[in-house]
Design an enzyme around this catalytic site. Structure first.
Site, PDB file in Angstrom:
ATOM      1  CB  SER A 166      43.866  40.639  44.786  1.00  0.00           C
ATOM      2  OG  SER A 166      44.469  40.983  43.548  1.00  0.00           O
ATOM      3  CG  HIS A 183      40.318  40.787  45.413  1.00  0.00           C
ATOM      4  ND1 HIS A 183      40.528  39.460  45.119  1.00  0.00           N
ATOM      5  CD2 HIS A 183      40.677  41.482  44.298  1.00  0.00           C
ATOM      6  CE1 HIS A 183      41.012  39.353  43.893  1.00  0.00           C
ATOM      7  NE2 HIS A 183      41.116  40.561  43.373  1.00  0.00           N
ATOM      8  CE  LYS A 207      38.634  38.398  41.965  1.00  0.00           C
ATOM      9  NZ  LYS A 207      38.027  38.694  40.663  1.00  0.00           N
TER      10      LYS A 207
END
Length: 410
Positions: free
Chosen positions: A188, A216, A247
């Site tokens: 990330s 992610h 996320k």
């Protein structure tokens, strides 16, 4: 013993290094993401958020919000306990089944965060498999590092995404020695993507388990949002998949998906699961709605990738120091913690742009950066304003001099 002195000394060191972190007091506006209200002292200002991990804006999705309202109205606020003590609701059961299906696994297990999921799972695996060796990519997340340390097993740290180095380390151990290769799909801070197929090839050759952190990537890649492993057609070759609900899916919580025996063993032995109150039912319901939506809708992913490509092209054309990569992460290098904080302060105070400085220990010292996360709902106007603001800051004064700090503070 002067306890106060120790705490003050530690904080003073962080201040001297220029990496003291200040939280931005924000209030997002439902239906108007990425706009938010920023509170500073007695005043508040409208700003644009450019560093949210709610990558697709699913935290604002009407289906997600409606599902959370329905659960709150139906069963109330809290879950009532750990999963063992009244904290297993039908929302949790449905969500785990949905996650197992998303990743093509027999089972899934919910945690309060992906950090806890990594820490609890990796440490428990090490405890349950005597003599195991964990092969960890050198850029793995702090949660994976914590789990490996807590497991107190042997470990090999292999060079980031370096298949040759990984194989050299695997060769050192007899085939019958238990091995776990732990890595991420999307890193990330740099935006790198792991060579998952090649890692799986080595795992089969040297009789190792595979453990991937898709935090992610879930919701973001693959025809149903199953992550990079789904996109690359290798999901069935991964033994344990770690993911987040916070996320791409826009809510909160973490999980693993794996064979039924693996999930059941973690359920029975992992302290981080056993002794933690379960996710609130409304949160589980919101995550469930988000996953179900993204399994059948590619609109958000396609719009997101288009915005990422647009922003990267604009930053490159402006001559700004983009750390380019194949993922949706858009890092811009600064290289100094004090300058990095000055950049983000100037962006917030002068331009109404919120970006958090990324400093040590999140990234190595000397690689401090800002990390931009465009979403499908960032507009052309907002992108233009961001690039123009960054260009003005970079061109006004060389980033490597103290003059920049003076300029930013004016």
């Amino acid at each position: 013993m002067d306890y106060k002195k120790h705490f003050e000394g530690a904080l003073a060191q962080v201040h001297r290094e220029g990496r003291y972190r200040v939280f931005a007091d924000l209030k997002r506006q439902r239906g108007n993401f990425p706009r938010a209200k920023y509170f500073s002292g007695e005043t508040s200002d409208e700003i644009t958020v450019w560093c949210s991990n709610d990558y697709l804006g699913m935290g604002q999705n009407p289906k997600v919000i409606a599902a959370m309202h329905e659960a709150l109205d139906s069963v109330g606020a809290g879950s009532g306990g750990t999963r063992n003590i009244s904290g297993t609701t039908h929302y949790h059961v449905d969500l785990e089944a949905e996650l197992a299906d998303l990743h093509g696994k027999e089972s899934a297990l919910l945690f309060t965060s992906a950090f806890v999921a990594n820490d609890a799972t990796l440490s428990t695996i090490a405890d349950l498999i005597p003599g195991a060796v964990i092969f960890s990519d050198e850029k793995n997340h702090a949660s994976m590092i914590a789990g490996i340390r807590h497991g107190k097993c042997r470990k090999e740290i292999w060079r980031h995404n370096d298949i040759q180095d990984l194989e050299e380390r695997l060769k050192k151990y007899d085939r019958d020695i238990p091995k776990i290769i732990a890595f991420e799909s999307v890193y990330s801070m740099d935006g790198h993507i792991a060579p998952i197929k090649e890692i799986c090839d080595l795992a089969e050759r040297y009789n190792a388990m595979t453990y991937i952190d898709e935090v992610h990537a879930v919701g973001m890649y693959g025809p149903r949002g199953g992550g990079i492993a789904e996109r690359d057609g290798v999901m069935d070759r991964i033994d344990i998949i770690n993911g987040t609900l916070a996320k791409g899916f826009g809510v909160m919580g973490g999980y693993i998906a794996a064979r039924r025996d693996i999930c059941d063993a973690i359920r029975c032995f992992a302290s981080g699961f056993i002794f933690t109150t379960s996710l609130a039912p409304a949160i589980a319901a919101g995550a469930l709605a988000s996953i179900r939506h993204l399994k059948t809708s590619n609109d958000e992913r396609e719009a997101h990738q288009a915005r990422v490509a647009q922003l990267k092209a604009r930053i490159t054309d402006a001559g700004l120091p983009l750390i380019d990569g194949p993922s949706h992460i858009v890092p811009v290098m600064v290289g100094d913690p004090v300058h990095c904080k000055a950049v983000t302060d100037a962006l917030l105070d002068r331009y109404g742009i919120y970006v958090q400085p990324i400093n040590y220990p999140t990234v190595p010292k000397g690689t401090e950066r800002i990390r931009l996360t465009p979403s499908p709902v960032h507009t052309d106007e907002q992108i233009n304003h961001l690039v123009a603001s960054l260009t003005e800051l970079w061109s006004a004064c060389p980033m490597a001099t103290g003059e920049f700090i003076k300029l930013a503070a004016e």
